[in-house]
Design an enzyme around this catalytic site. Sequence first.
Site, PDB file in Angstrom:
ATOM      1  N   HIS A  30      42.859  54.956  27.752  1.00  0.00           N
ATOM      2  CA  HIS A  30      43.374  54.114  28.987  1.00  0.00           C
ATOM      3  C   HIS A  30      44.840  54.041  29.258  1.00  0.00           C
ATOM      4  O   HIS A  30      45.264  53.383  30.269  1.00  0.00           O
ATOM      5  CB  HIS A  30      42.728  52.620  28.786  1.00  0.00           C
ATOM      6  CG  HIS A  30      41.211  52.975  28.699  1.00  0.00           C
ATOM      7  ND1 HIS A  30      40.305  52.691  30.027  1.00  0.00           N
ATOM      8  CD2 HIS A  30      40.277  52.869  27.865  1.00  0.00           C
ATOM      9  CE1 HIS A  30      39.166  52.545  29.745  1.00  0.00           C
ATOM     10  NE2 HIS A  30      39.056  52.730  28.396  1.00  0.00           N
TER      11      HIS A  30
ATOM     12  N   LYS B 203      46.503  41.531  39.851  1.00  0.00           N
ATOM     13  CA  LYS B 203      46.396  42.371  38.517  1.00  0.00           C
ATOM     14  C   LYS B 203      47.146  41.850  37.547  1.00  0.00           C
ATOM     15  O   LYS B 203      48.092  40.744  37.780  1.00  0.00           O
ATOM     16  CB  LYS B 203      46.953  43.736  38.812  1.00  0.00           C
ATOM     17  CG  LYS B 203      48.547  43.724  39.377  1.00  0.00           C
ATOM     18  CD  LYS B 203      48.861  45.212  39.844  1.00  0.00           C
ATOM     19  CE  LYS B 203      48.444  45.862  40.944  1.00  0.00           C
ATOM     20  NZ  LYS B 203      47.530  46.994  40.614  1.00  0.00           N
ATOM     21  N   ARG B 204      47.011  41.993  36.261  1.00  0.00           N
ATOM     22  CA  ARG B 204      47.714  41.486  35.046  1.00  0.00           C
ATOM     23  C   ARG B 204      49.214  41.728  35.639  1.00  0.00           C
ATOM     24  O   ARG B 204      49.777  42.723  36.068  1.00  0.00           O
ATOM     25  CB  ARG B 204      47.326  42.214  33.781  1.00  0.00           C
ATOM     26  CG  ARG B 204      46.043  41.829  33.399  1.00  0.00           C
ATOM     27  CD  ARG B 204      46.128  40.316  32.754  1.00  0.00           C
ATOM     28  NE  ARG B 204      47.014  40.179  31.731  1.00  0.00           N
ATOM     29  CZ  ARG B 204      46.548  39.885  30.510  1.00  0.00           C
ATOM     30  NH1 ARG B 204      45.279  39.783  30.456  1.00  0.00           N
ATOM     31  NH2 ARG B 204      47.380  39.792  29.378  1.00  0.00           N
TER      32      ARG B 204
ATOM     33  N   LYS C 124      53.864  47.358  36.310  1.00  0.00           N
ATOM     34  CA  LYS C 124      52.892  47.143  37.638  1.00  0.00           C
ATOM     35  C   LYS C 124      53.985  46.598  38.806  1.00  0.00           C
ATOM     36  O   LYS C 124      53.659  46.798  39.879  1.00  0.00           O
ATOM     37  CB  LYS C 124      52.023  46.188  37.571  1.00  0.00           C
ATOM     38  CG  LYS C 124      50.927  46.908  36.368  1.00  0.00           C
ATOM     39  CD  LYS C 124      49.788  45.650  36.289  1.00  0.00           C
ATOM     40  CE  LYS C 124      48.775  46.212  34.968  1.00  0.00           C
ATOM     41  NZ  LYS C 124      48.000  47.005  35.373  1.00  0.00           N
TER      42      LYS C 124
ATOM     43  N   THR D  13      41.796  50.143  38.995  1.00  0.00           N
ATOM     44  CA  THR D  13      40.272  49.917  39.246  1.00  0.00           C
ATOM     45  C   THR D  13      40.569  48.896  40.673  1.00  0.00           C
ATOM     46  O   THR D  13      39.743  48.837  41.527  1.00  0.00           O
ATOM     47  CB  THR D  13      39.417  49.444  38.369  1.00  0.00           C
ATOM     48  OG1 THR D  13      40.138  48.564  37.579  1.00  0.00           O
ATOM     49  CG2 THR D  13      38.897  50.507  37.458  1.00  0.00           C
TER      50      THR D  13
ATOM     51  N   LYS E  16      38.726  48.402  44.402  1.00  0.00           N
ATOM     52  CA  LYS E  16      38.093  47.390  44.928  1.00  0.00           C
ATOM     53  C   LYS E  16      38.641  46.904  46.361  1.00  0.00           C
ATOM     54  O   LYS E  16      37.564  46.492  47.178  1.00  0.00           O
ATOM     55  CB  LYS E  16      38.007  46.137  43.886  1.00  0.00           C
ATOM     56  CG  LYS E  16      37.173  46.564  42.707  1.00  0.00           C
ATOM     57  CD  LYS E  16      37.668  45.562  41.326  1.00  0.00           C
ATOM     58  CE  LYS E  16      37.130  46.303  40.172  1.00  0.00           C
ATOM     59  NZ  LYS E  16      37.729  45.469  38.893  1.00  0.00           N
TER      60      LYS E  16
END
Length: 839
Positions: free
Chosen positions: A374, A565-566, A571, A673, A677
């Site tokens: 991952h 998101k985290r 990110k 992911t 969504k």
Amino acid sequence: QILPNSSEPLKEVRVEDDRTGLSIETLKRAFADNLFYIQGKFPEIASRNDFYMALAYTVRDRLLRRWLNTAETYTRNASRTVAYMSAEFLMGPQLGNNLINLGIYDQVNQAMKELGLDLEELLEEEEEPGLGNGGLGRLAACYLDSLATLEIPSLGYGIRYEFGIFEQDIKDGWQVEITDKWLSAGNPWELPRPEWSVEVKLGGHTEMRADEHGHFKVYWLPDKIVKGIPYDTPILGYKTNTANTLRLWKAEAVESFDFYAFDSGDYLGAVHQKTVSENISKVLYPNDNSAQGKELRLAQQIFFVSCSLKDMTRIMAGQNVPLEQFADKFVIQLNDTHPSVAIPELMRLLIDEHNMTWDQAWGITKKTFAYTNHTLLPEALERWPISLFGRMLPRHLEIIYEINNRFLDEVRMKFPDDVDRLRRMSLIDESGERYVRMAFLACVGSYSINGVAALHTELLQKDVLHDFYEMYPEKFNNKTNGITPRRFMVLSNPRLCKLLHSKIGDEWVKNLYELRKLEGFVDDPEFRHQWRQMKQEIKQDVVDYIKSTTGINVNVNSMFDIQAKRFHEYKRQHLNVLHIITLYNRIKANPNIEITPRTFLFGGKAAPGYYMAKLIIKLINSVGDIVNRDPDVRDRLKVVFLKDFSVKFAQKIYPAAELSEQISTAGKEASGTGNMKFALNGAITIGTLDGANVEILEEVGAENFFLCGLTTEEVYALKAKGYKPWEYYKKDPELKLAIDRIASGFFSHGDPNLFKPLVDHLLGNDQYMLMADYRSYIDTQDEVSQAYRDIDRWTRMSILNVARMGKFSSDRSIRDYCEDFWKIQPVKIDLKQYVEATA
Ligand code: NBY
């Protein structure tokens, strides 16, 4: 003949009772019964939780038939089974999902209404099992949903953490962590199965001894034994009879140890021992994408993996399947390396406890395991110090050394005279302190190795696992992630589903490619109007929610621009913040400037020990404090931090999104992911060419996606030629102004030190290349603002995004796994047979 000439009237008599019946009357009676006999309450004194529990038990009763029939069928057929091993399962609330999958949402809604209760409120009451950090844990949950829906025999194996991911509060703009006591009000969805408890050995040493035939054998003499108790949760398929099982292990002390200490008078010692054992399943490690190397974490891994493997051998014995057929009965999917000690543990079980030879055991092991990677981030690749590993798992370390010796012989055969390759590929890192490399162990012990998006798999093969790709090219394959449309559409977005239903029916729930039919309506102005209307209503709900929880007034006509998101530097939530500051600066320079009104929503947790991520959260809140209050802004910009992001909360947020922020540094996000969504719920993506964004863009078309930033190749090339973030700062006046605002203390009550570490990072080494991507990001955001002003264009883009998301159903992912290398077929579950037998 006892019966009259026709038995038809008798068939009319239903075996429907208060535990199975689905009529509104029966549901109401069952609910009242559970409230009284299980919660021990009458309505006048019942709390909302009592009502929730009564309803949960009513629903649980109605799924038990499916659950037991499924287990019975799998047992009778000795069906080939997927064991999905994962340290995390981020399931989200169960009640609503079970109502949807049982197909009884509407009846139950009506029954509650007639009792004067609001189903929505009862659904709100559920405390979700937050037994995961983010993407990896939620992926496991989506996969269980799809496995059950596709009628694939499967078991999820993991840990029943007493405390899941912490709850997040925000105090003075900073994240504060609160213990997640998710079990305190009781969990109606789990059934303990103490009769299937197993024991796990830890520590001690090994000895060579002769057995009764004079053959030498290794014996492991542990210094600690822990008991694992399985807790089962049913996993319903959508409108099928299948109900699979999620089996989570709770750690307890072994009685014999207590008695031993108790006999010797050491009562407190015995109690202490109990505490130490129970600590193993106490708490989820709250890090995503970073490995901790803590002893307790390794104990958790061997604990659940060993319990699960023993459980699997018990199941085989019950079905009279000989252990030699382990790989035919089970395929074990390793969700990242967290369960990869299962490889030496299965070897140990087969050799030491079932007397197989090495070759026999290894033959079985490498046909059993499949490994999903991952991440490419070096800090997330698990490595255990040899000293720690050997202390806790002395026998496993011996087995790993033996696997390694034989493996390196294989490498030597294939690549003679390549000493450097041996050093690079060894399961033991010997460059300094010695470590076991878990990803390499997983590669050697598995027959399949997959990445989670096309780009990610390509980079694994080129980079992180390149040597293994050269060694075993046939093991490598891609399985692009997916999400379940049951939870992330049917349950979470009823308004969109109603609209879809009116146009294209609801075949799409089981075959997401059916959404393509929407394309036929994109030119229909009435449909586009309905689409906008729908989005507006959803946004209004979120506006109300924000008002009631934060007091902030949000303009429902502003663009909902969301990053959820985290928190992690890769990110790049702080790149989003630089955009906000840039817009703010433009307003300050020219208060009458034309600006597309936006509401910036952020949600997500930072790992408690990740200082920079927490500072980014503080920055968002500080910028929000200034921007939201500045009269010059005139409500054109709003910044809202939505605290305590969870699955439950996510379900409320995705439907309201218009712009989805997916702006990781290219090459860093394995898949993502959340990106799926959002798009499935009609948001348009602004994103880099990273992870599954690449494939989303391919599906929805470049004209329906806002692409920005460097490509992976450009990132690598820029790094290679020497990246100088400072240069971008110097050359781009808007960038300079934005950074200077932060550095000056403007957002920190004049304190220039607060965000200094962040500024220094960005101008110094800027590992994640925000400076390089800033201009492209800002220019693309300006295009976004333009596009949003063209309401018809935007609506078309939104519709086409939904229409073209078919590929990203987790049903597609699971079908690919099944066909490509699990080699497993659906098994139909018959309910009628059983009902007739009982009738
Ligand atoms: O897995 C995520 C990836 O970042 C994301 O791109 C991908 O879509 C998703 C599903 O494939 N990874 C992730 O969530 N990882 C973790 O949560 C995690 C948790 C613990 C540890 C490492 C990673 N750990 O070493 O303790």
